[in-house]
Scaffold this motif. Structure first.
Motif, PDB file in Angstrom:
ATOM      1  N   THR A 112       0.697  -3.527   3.626  1.00 50.46           N
ATOM      2  CA  THR A 112       1.470  -3.129   4.794  1.00 50.46           C
ATOM      3  C   THR A 112       0.631  -3.364   6.054  1.00 50.46           C
ATOM      4  OG1 THR A 112       2.657  -1.344   5.916  1.00 50.46           O
ATOM      5  CG2 THR A 112       0.752  -0.698   4.606  1.00 50.46           C
ATOM      6  N   ILE A 156       0.605  -1.307  -9.126  1.00 50.80           N
ATOM      7  CA  ILE A 156       1.288  -2.241  -8.238  1.00 50.80           C
ATOM      8  C   ILE A 156       0.756  -1.973  -6.839  1.00 50.80           C
ATOM      9  CG2 ILE A 156       3.493  -2.918  -7.200  1.00 50.80           C
ATOM     10  CD1 ILE A 156       4.870  -1.875  -9.736  1.00 50.80           C
ATOM     11  N   ILE A 157       0.391  -3.043  -6.118  1.00 53.84           N
ATOM     12  CA  ILE A 157      -0.123  -2.916  -4.755  1.00 53.84           C
ATOM     13  C   ILE A 157       0.798  -3.686  -3.814  1.00 53.84           C
ATOM     14  CG2 ILE A 157      -2.046  -3.421  -3.198  1.00 53.84           C
ATOM     15  CD1 ILE A 157      -3.901  -3.227  -5.664  1.00 53.84           C
ATOM     16  N   ALA A 158       1.278  -2.997  -2.779  1.00 52.16           N
ATOM     17  CA  ALA A 158       2.123  -3.617  -1.753  1.00 52.16           C
ATOM     18  C   ALA A 158       1.408  -3.521  -0.410  1.00 52.16           C
ATOM     19  CB  ALA A 158       3.478  -2.915  -1.688  1.00 52.16           C
ATOM     20  N   GLN A 197      -2.437  -0.543   2.165  1.00 55.34           N
ATOM     21  CA  GLN A 197      -1.823  -0.886   0.883  1.00 55.34           C
ATOM     22  C   GLN A 197      -1.113   0.352   0.346  1.00 55.34           C
ATOM     23  OE1 GLN A 197      -5.532  -1.685  -1.102  1.00 55.34           O
ATOM     24  NE2 GLN A 197      -5.295  -3.890  -0.870  1.00 55.34           N
TER      25      GLN A 197
END
Length: 181
Positions: A79, A75-77, A57
């Motif tokens: 991966t 904000i967490i994206a 993340q």
């Protein structure tokens, strides 16, 4: 951005605190290994959390550095290639430090209780009271104080910054670069 109210406290033992957290928990324990790489970031904190070779993340967050319960915006994206993301961001921005930990996660209502064994630092408890959209932060602060009392966390145990800050302070006196932590 998503928000929560959080505290971080130094504790004597994850094992002793696990007994207290388990007695209050709705869910857990869940054991998680985390390898967090922090990058140079002027507007907050940016870290890559590697959970495995193909799961991670990218997390951006902003929060004040003080000891009491504090509001955090994040904000967490997700991966699927944390090593590649780490290399790209390291080359673009530079690493500010690395934190490796074994986390035991419990949930008490909407609050995530993290019991962390942090490599090179010791044992810690972190509370994250998840706020709903538009909810006043004071409700989360009150909830954090109630859980602190229930878990026996004294205000003197609270710490201001993040684990990477503590590692940097610890290594500054020894001359070790934070990028190699």
């Amino acid at each position: 951005m998503a928000r929560n109210i959080e505290i971080k406290a130094r504790i004597e033992s994850v094992e002793a605190m696990s007994i207290k957290a388990a007695a209050l928990a709705d869910q857990g324990p869940i054991e998680i290994l985390q390898d967090d790489t922090f990058f140079t970031c002027e507007r907050g904190r940016l870290k890559l959390r590697a959970l495995s070779a193909n799961e991670g993340q990218l997390i951006f967050y902003q929060r004040p550095n003080h000891t009491g319960p504090k509001e955090s915006f994040f904000i967490i994206a997700p991966t699927s290639s944390p090593d590649t993301v780490r290399e790209a961001l390291s080359r673009a921005y530079g690493q500010a430090g690395r934190v490796r930990k074994h986390r035991t996660l419990y949930r008490i209502g909407r609050t995530r209780v993290h019991l962390d064994r942090v490599e090179g630092l010791g044992h810690f408890l972190e509370l994250e009271v998840v706020l709903s959209e538009g909810e006043q932060s004071m409700r989360g602060v009150e909830e954090a104080h109630k859980l602190m009392a229930a878990l026996g966390i004294a205000p003197t145990q609270l710490i201001e910054g993040s684990y990477v800050d503590l590692l940097a302070q610890q290594h500054a006196s020894s001359g070790i670069s934070t990028a190699t932590m």
